[in-house]
Design a protein around this motif. Structure first.
Motif, mmCIF file in Angstrom:
data_model
loop_
_atom_site.group_PDB
_atom_site.id
_atom_site.type_symbol
_atom_site.label_atom_id
_atom_site.label_comp_id
_atom_site.label_asym_id
_atom_site.label_seq_id
_atom_site.Cartn_x
_atom_site.Cartn_y
_atom_site.Cartn_z
ATOM 1 N N THR A 242 0.832 -1.203 0.000
ATOM 2 C CA THR A 242 0.000 0.000 0.000
ATOM 3 C C THR A 242 0.866 1.253 0.000
ATOM 4 N N ALA A 243 1.996 1.222 0.721
ATOM 5 C CA ALA A 243 2.878 2.395 0.755
ATOM 6 C C ALA A 243 3.455 2.684 -0.624
ATOM 7 N N THR A 244 3.905 1.642 -1.323
ATOM 8 C CA THR A 244 4.435 1.827 -2.676
ATOM 9 C C THR A 244 3.332 2.302 -3.614
ATOM 10 N N SER A 245 2.151 1.731 -3.489
ATOM 11 C CA SER A 245 1.027 2.128 -4.334
ATOM 12 C C SER A 245 0.712 3.608 -4.167
ATOM 13 N N LEU A 246 0.697 4.066 -2.923
ATOM 14 C CA LEU A 246 0.393 5.475 -2.667
ATOM 15 C C LEU A 246 1.497 6.378 -3.204
ATOM 16 N N ARG A 247 2.734 5.928 -3.104
ATOM 17 C CA ARG A 247 3.852 6.721 -3.611
ATOM 18 C C ARG A 247 3.771 6.852 -5.135
ATOM 19 N N VAL A 248 3.491 5.738 -5.811
ATOM 20 C CA VAL A 248 3.370 5.775 -7.271
ATOM 21 C C VAL A 248 2.166 6.616 -7.689
ATOM 22 N N ALA A 249 1.051 6.450 -7.010
ATOM 23 C CA ALA A 249 -0.148 7.218 -7.341
ATOM 24 C C ALA A 249 0.121 8.715 -7.220
ATOM 25 N N ALA A 250 0.825 9.103 -6.181
ATOM 26 C CA ALA A 250 1.133 10.524 -5.994
ATOM 27 C C ALA A 250 2.035 11.047 -7.111
ATOM 28 N N SER A 251 2.985 10.223 -7.534
ATOM 29 C CA SER A 251 3.946 10.681 -8.535
ATOM 30 C C SER A 251 3.349 10.734 -9.939
ATOM 31 N N LEU A 252 2.229 10.016 -10.164
ATOM 32 C CA LEU A 252 1.624 9.972 -11.495
ATOM 33 C C LEU A 252 0.201 10.522 -11.519
ATOM 34 N N ALA A 253 -0.201 11.209 -10.446
ATOM 35 C CA ALA A 253 -1.597 11.650 -10.321
ATOM 36 C C ALA A 253 -2.033 12.562 -11.451
ATOM 37 N N ASP A 254 -1.092 13.285 -12.048
ATOM 38 C CA ASP A 254 -1.465 14.243 -13.084
ATOM 39 C C ASP A 254 -1.596 13.626 -14.471
ATOM 40 N N VAL A 255 -1.224 12.352 -14.619
ATOM 41 C CA VAL A 255 -1.261 11.752 -15.962
ATOM 42 C C VAL A 255 -2.061 10.457 -16.055
ATOM 43 N N MET A 269 -6.575 -2.479 -1.414
ATOM 44 C CA MET A 269 -7.048 -1.526 -2.409
ATOM 45 C C MET A 269 -7.846 -0.400 -1.743
ATOM 46 N N ALA A 270 -8.652 -0.737 -0.749
ATOM 47 C CA ALA A 270 -9.421 0.285 -0.042
ATOM 48 C C ALA A 270 -8.504 1.261 0.679
ATOM 49 N N GLU A 271 -7.428 0.760 1.241
ATOM 50 C CA GLU A 271 -6.468 1.622 1.931
ATOM 51 C C GLU A 271 -5.796 2.573 0.936
ATOM 52 N N VAL A 272 -5.449 2.048 -0.228
ATOM 53 C CA VAL A 272 -4.841 2.894 -1.254
ATOM 54 C C VAL A 272 -5.843 3.936 -1.745
ATOM 55 N N GLY A 275 -6.264 7.043 0.186
ATOM 56 C CA GLY A 275 -5.133 7.957 0.258
ATOM 57 C C GLY A 275 -4.739 8.600 -1.054
ATOM 58 N N THR A 276 -5.569 8.439 -2.098
ATOM 59 C CA THR A 276 -5.223 9.026 -3.388
ATOM 60 C C THR A 276 -6.476 9.477 -4.120
ATOM 61 N N SER A 277 -6.304 10.451 -4.995
ATOM 62 C CA SER A 277 -7.402 10.888 -5.852
ATOM 63 C C SER A 277 -7.408 10.145 -7.175
ATOM 64 N N VAL A 278 -6.380 9.319 -7.426
ATOM 65 C CA VAL A 278 -6.314 8.557 -8.674
ATOM 66 C C VAL A 278 -7.327 7.417 -8.616
ATOM 67 N N PRO A 279 -8.215 7.297 -9.572
ATOM 68 C CA PRO A 279 -9.161 6.174 -9.550
ATOM 69 C C PRO A 279 -8.426 4.836 -9.612
ATOM 70 N N LEU A 280 -8.930 3.863 -8.864
ATOM 71 C CA LEU A 280 -8.370 2.513 -8.879
ATOM 72 C C LEU A 280 -9.303 1.600 -9.669
ATOM 73 N N ALA A 281 -8.705 0.785 -10.528
ATOM 74 C CA ALA A 281 -9.463 -0.194 -11.311
ATOM 75 C C ALA A 281 -9.046 -1.592 -10.891
ATOM 76 N N THR A 282 -9.888 -2.561 -11.208
ATOM 77 C CA THR A 282 -9.544 -3.945 -10.856
ATOM 78 C C THR A 282 -10.116 -4.941 -11.845
ATOM 79 N N ASN A 283 -9.369 -6.013 -12.053
ATOM 80 C CA ASN A 283 -9.926 -7.229 -12.623
ATOM 81 C C ASN A 283 -9.478 -8.416 -11.787
ATOM 82 N N MET A 284 -8.995 -8.106 -10.556
ATOM 83 C CA MET A 284 -8.499 -9.162 -9.676
ATOM 84 C C MET A 284 -9.308 -9.292 -8.395
ATOM 85 N N CYS A 285 -9.664 -8.174 -7.752
ATOM 86 C CA CYS A 285 -10.378 -8.306 -6.480
ATOM 87 C C CYS A 285 -11.890 -8.256 -6.645
ATOM 88 N N VAL A 286 -12.381 -7.906 -7.831
ATOM 89 C CA VAL A 286 -13.813 -7.994 -8.121
ATOM 90 C C VAL A 286 -13.969 -8.750 -9.434
#
Length: 440
Positions: A242-255, A269-272, A275-286
């Motif tokens: 989750t920490a890495t996910s949030l770091r990547v999301a922050a660094s790419l939020a504008d694109v 996924m809920a934790e991520v 902590g981010t405004s980037v929409p999360l998609a899934t084909n694994m947990c749903v």
């Protein structure tokens, strides 16, 4: 109504014959979080033939678990009305394998998420449902999208699916292509430019979880520079904490249009997402209706990538779309190594979904082989929705036979999809094991 009366009442719509043919299809060395899969992938081609000689086509995964379930299931379908689509699920519940009903002791399915017994059943039924819809459409003289309620668009937009990849499989195995290796940002951008040039794709998805996150961030940044303003996605298949996910999301939020399955499991996924405004998609947990409640109520995902194989067919995909609409969750479509039958089915159902706000995934441009007579052609990143009766595709029996002979000639090592198999054959990777998640 007994079986005899039902058969007489349905007349020429009754199924007289069912054929299913396992094939091995060339698959290039595309890397993923688990490694690299074999140079060929198993698929199962389904045909249902009515008493009037009308043939309908379907397609699904071809590993042994699917084949072993398809056999006894197909035996139950003789005399079944192709319009009785609900009955396909009822029949599946009676299927016995080796003297006992299918239980829930099914192993995981790698990048397909958890391959439960229920999802296994649905993946098999999906192929037969599509085949019945194809046959019914041909019988009635209408396209499949009409049987699903009618199209709301004349073409469906698809996204370029970018991969880190090797130039060839270890030892030169498999079929050759001219793509070359892509192992750095420049290679990914070159791949994207070719997809845009040859197919007109206007959005781009990178399969991540392969290299350290910083390198994958650099690749997405390079794509953003090369294609300013274009929708970009990144999918590491649950490789990150989750920490890495949030770091990547922050660094790419504008694109990023969305970040797909950065962490593994609904809770992560809920934790991520929190902590981010980037929409999360899934084909694994749903991937089943039973997984929707927790994911939607916790805000774990904002986009579901449906797959009509997982979900049990085209009508279930439309039901999923309605649930997503009720919760304000976006919908798009996931792809695995599919052939032209599945892509046609996917395009028909996508044409009927009102709120398809994201372009769909497709491996199809990577596939050099098919079992239909005319390959699908993307123009401006879109596929036209066929108005021909049924799916609008025809089986190439010579191609089917050739790919089936390849399957027959195999000693069994290629008949089970293994997303790490080729990695273990690469120099220096003989002891490769599927990495534990999170990897970073």
């Amino acid at each position: 109504m007994d079986a005899h009366t039902r058969k007489r009442a349905t007349g020429r719509r009754a199924i007289a014959e069912v054929r299913f043919t396992p094939v091995l299809v060339a698959d290039p060395p595309l890397l993923n979080v688990q490694g690299v899969h074999q140079p060929y992938t198993p698929r199962l081609i389904v045909e249902v033939v009515t008493e009037d000689g009308v043939s309908g086509l379907g397609e699904t995964y071809g590993d042994s678990a699917y084949r072993e379930l398809a056999g006894p299931y197909a035996a139950l379908l003789t005399g079944h009305d192709i319009a009785d689509l609900n009955g396909l699920f009822t029949l599946m519940n009676t299927v016995e394998v080796d003297g006992s009903r299918v239980d829930d002791s099914v192993d995981v399915g790698g990048l397909r998420g958890a391959r439960t017994a229920d999802k296994l059943r649905l993946s098999v039924v999906s192929a037969f449902e599509v085949a019945c819809l194809d046959a019914l459409g041909k019988t009635l003289g209408v396209p499949v999208h009409t049987l699903l309620g009618g199209k709301v668009r004349d073409s469906v937009e698809y996204s370029a699916y970018l991969f880190y990849r090797w130039a060839e499989h270890p030892g030169g195995a498999g079929e050759k292509d001219d793509w070359g290796a892509a192992l750095d940002p420049a290679g990914i951008v070159a791949q994207a430019r070719r997809f845009a040039r040859e197919h007109g794709f206007a959005s781009f998805k990178l399969k991540g979880g392969v290299l350290p996150p910083e390198q994958e961030v650099a690749a997405v940044r390079a794509l953003a520079a090369a294609f300013p303003g274009r929708p970009l996605r990144l999918d590491p298949n649950g490789a990150w904490s989750t920490a890495t996910s949030l770091r990547v999301a922050a660094s790419l939020a504008d694109v990023l249009e969305y970040l797909e399955d950065p962490a593994s499991g609904t809770r992560a996924m809920a934790e991520v997402a929190a902590g981010t405004s980037v929409p999360l998609a899934t084909n694994m947990c749903v991937t089943t209706f039973g997984e929707i409640r927790e994911a939607f109520l916790t805000g774990a995902v904002q986009v579901v990538l449906s797959d009509h194989h997982y979900w049990g067919g085209l009508r279930n995909t439309r039901e999923l779309a309605a649930v997503c609409r009720a919760f304000g969750v976006g919908l798009s479509m996931h792809s695995n190594t599919h052939l032209g039958i599945s892509l046609a089915a996917m395009t028909h159902v996508a044409a009927t979904v009102p709120d398809l706000r994201h372009s769909c995934d497709s491996h199809y441009p990577w596939q050099s082989e098919d079992v239909i007579t005319a390959r699908h052609v993307f123009r401006d990143g879109r596929l036209p929705v066929s108005d021909a009766p049924g799916l609008g595709v025809e089986l190439d029996r010579a191609a089917l036979e050739r790919l089936h002979r390849r399957w027959l000639a195999d000693d069994g090592t290629l008949r089970e999809r293994d997303d790490a198999a080729a990695m273990r054959r690469a120099p220096g990777h003989a002891r490769w094991r599927t990495p534990a998640l999170p990897r970073w």
